[in-house]
Design an enzyme around this catalytic site. Structure first.
Site, short mmCIF file in Angstrom:
data_model
loop_
_atom_site.label_atom_id
_atom_site.label_comp_id
_atom_site.label_asym_id
_atom_site.label_seq_id
_atom_site.Cartn_x
_atom_site.Cartn_y
_atom_site.Cartn_z
N LYS A 263 0.84 -1.20 0.00
CA LYS A 263 0.00 0.00 0.00
C LYS A 263 0.87 1.25 0.00
CE LYS A 263 -3.90 -1.88 2.69
NZ LYS A 263 -4.94 -1.69 1.68
N ARG A 337 -10.24 -11.60 2.21
CA ARG A 337 -11.05 -12.70 1.68
C ARG A 337 -10.29 -14.02 1.71
NH1 ARG A 337 -11.56 -9.43 -3.88
NH2 ARG A 337 -11.25 -7.72 -2.39
N1 BES Z 1 -8.08 -3.82 4.60
C1 BES Z 1 -8.24 -3.43 3.24
C2 BES Z 1 -9.55 -2.70 2.99
C3 BES Z 1 -9.62 -1.29 3.49
C4 BES Z 1 -9.00 -0.29 2.78
C5 BES Z 1 -10.34 -0.98 4.60
C6 BES Z 1 -9.09 1.03 3.22
C7 BES Z 1 -10.46 0.32 5.04
C8 BES Z 1 -9.81 1.32 4.35
C9 BES Z 1 -8.23 -4.67 2.34
O1 BES Z 1 -7.43 -5.72 2.76
C10 BES Z 1 -7.72 -4.22 1.02
O2 BES Z 1 -6.60 -3.83 0.94
N2 BES Z 1 -8.57 -4.27 0.00
C11 BES Z 1 -8.21 -3.84 -1.30
C12 BES Z 1 -8.79 -4.82 -2.29
C13 BES Z 1 -8.27 -4.61 -3.69
C14 BES Z 1 -6.81 -4.97 -3.76
C15 BES Z 1 -9.07 -5.47 -4.61
C16 BES Z 1 -8.79 -2.44 -1.51
O3 BES Z 1 -9.90 -2.18 -1.04
O4 BES Z 1 -8.12 -1.62 -2.09
MN MN Z 2 -5.43 -5.49 2.07
#
Ligand code: BES
Ligand code: MN
Ligand code: ZN
Length: 479
Positions: A263, A337
């Protein structure tokens, strides 16, 4: 915090010794003949206060009253939203004044939902996190008395509300802890400590046992971290074994860096909250310990960190989940997931009446619904409606999202049974479609709490959601 419920009208509130007395006045307020009613009438007549929600007046040592601060607060037509606004504002108005004992006085007896909402709001407005402060300023508000004209009938509702607060604060505590103070191992010991309460048992599996169960998807996420994974199994047995349990599955990523699909740096600290689903499961069990309802509940928490490392899972890797389905991990940041799917397969062994997973799963859900409502996905209408309703009556709202099969199109993979991500469009829904592939054997619902589990900015912190929703659902829909 100590909560007490008391039968008393405005006439008795006059002699109530406390640091702050908050009197809630609905638009339908009818003054009596007591000193306080007289004061309220005067103030209303003078136009110094309205009974509209959000309007309030603070008085210091009002003559004839035993309290040191008096807040007269309008609550409008008594809707939950307005009530919450007014109570939060009133508590905020006095909380800097070293208030230890607060009396919240309903001029007229509230509905059950309103009483629950008021109790939760007072607690929320006075909560402080202190665990990692070297010189913590402890919570000054210690004693809260809720007074209403006819308390006896509302005692069970009040008890539920107080237990809900205990659960919410337990969830907040764990969600707020930084990742180095809330490792998978520490989460597991928190769960273990809940097993000291009657009717609760806890079992914790480590890497060896999880490998034996062939949870190849969960194991893949945990690979990049030095912290060993934990799979936590909580059992609350409030009734006979023959009663099928409800299973709650909480995402327990104690820190989500994204892994190799790392990230960006801004706000990455907030990914310590990525175990908020797990924290809500712990919170629910904490509340069950207080309430001891005649139901059976199982809590499952797959807990690990998602970090980049020489051993970490890589984009393109294919893993075999516990269900036997193979998964092409195209993005290691879609890890929630991957841990949940194996926990869902594990849930089958309990022959559950329903399985609800709770996860900070997608940024897309935050974009879709913001911080107001959690995303609700469900394979069964009855389950969906029960959760929606529980959300409304516990002021912990959710909103149903679709699960059309067309949304699963993007999950197709040339190299595995399924990919772990589809495109950007409909991201919250495609994530839910992925989970649904592992939830075919029981009625299933998924709550995406990415937008609701915590607040950002100056009031950064966990909300304790959706503990109230889940408890309300368990107590009303599963009896
Ligand atoms: N934990 C994150 C989701 C999240 C992001 C929650 C920002 C709260 C604030 C999750 O594991 C994630 O990174 N999801 C990705 C999925 C994508 C790679 C398909 C996302 O939401 O960007
Ligand atoms: Mn994630
Ligand atoms: Zn995550």
């Amino acid at each position: 915090m100590n909560f007490e419920l008391k039968t008393s009208g405005l006439a008795d509130a006059v002699s109530e010794k406390c640091d702050a007395l908050i009197v809630l006045l609905a638009e339908s307020f009818k003054p009596g003949k007591d000193v306080l009613s007289g004061l309220v009438s005067q103030v209303l007549k003078a136009g110094d206060l309205e009974t509209k929600a959000g309007k309030s007046l603070l008085l210091y040592r009002p003559s004839g009253l035993a309290c040191s601060h008096l807040v007269l607060a309008g609550i409008g037509d008594g809707s939950l939203k307005e009530l919450r606004q007014s109570v939060a504002a009133a508590v905020t108005a006095v909380k800097s004044n070293k208030v230890k004992k607060l009396v919240l006085c309903f001029a007229a007896s509230p509905q059950a939902d309103a009483l629950r909402c008021a109790v939760m709001t007072v607690a929320d407005a006075s909560y402080v996190f202190t665990t990692t402060k070297s010189k913590p300023e402890p919570r000054t508000l210690r004693q809260i008395v809720v007074s209403l004209p006819a308390a006896t009938a509302l005692k069970p509702v009040f008890d539920q509300a107080v237990a809900t607060v205990t659960g919410i604060e337990y969830a907040k505590e764990w969600a707020n802890r930084p990742a180095n103070h809330a490792t998978p191992t520490m989460l597991a010991s928190a769960a273990r400590s809940l097993a000291k309460f009657p009717n609760i048992k806890c079992e914790v599996l480590g890497p060896k046992e999880v490998s034996k169960l062939a949870m190849g998807s969960f194991l893949a996420v945990a690979r990049g971290s030095e912290e060993p994974l934990r799979f936590i199994v909580l059992r609350y047995a409030g009734t006979v074994k023959t009663e099928a349990p409800t299973v709650l599955v909480g995402k327990g990523i104690t820190f989500d860096s994204g892994g190799i699909s790392i990230k960006p740096a801004p706000e990455m600290d907030e990914m310590k909250f990525d175990m908020s689903g797990a924290a809500s499961v712990l919170g629910v069990f904490r509340a069950l310990a207080e309430l001891k309802p005649a139901i059976n509940v199982i809590g499952l928490i797959p807990a690990c960190e998602n970090l980049p490392d020489g051993r970490a899972v890589k984009p393109g890797d294919v893993v075999t989940s516990m269900s036997g389905q193979t998964i092409e991990i195209l993005n290691t940041d879609a890890e929630g997931r991957l841990v949940l799917c194996d926990a869902l397969t594990y849930a089958e062994r309990f022959k559950p009446r329903a399985v609800v997973d709770i996860a900070t799963l997608t940024g897309a859900c935050m974009i879709a619904l913001g911080g107001v409502r959690s995303g609700l996905f469900a394979s069964h209408d009855e389950l969906a409606n029960a959760l929606l309703l529980a959300g409304e009556s516990s002021s912990d709202l959710c909103w149903r999202m679709p699960l059309d099969e067309d949304y699963a199109e993007g999950l197709k993979s040339n190299f595995a049974d399924t990919a772990n991500v589809a495109g950007r469009a409909g991201g919250a829904i495609t994530a839910a479609k992925f989970l649904q592939r592992f939830a075919g054997k029981f009625p299933w619902a998924h709550l995406d709490i990415a937008g609701t589990a915590w607040k950002s900015g100056t009031s950064k912190g966990a909300t304790g959601r959706p503990v109230a929703l889940l408890l309300q659902y368990l107590l009303t829909a599963t009896k």
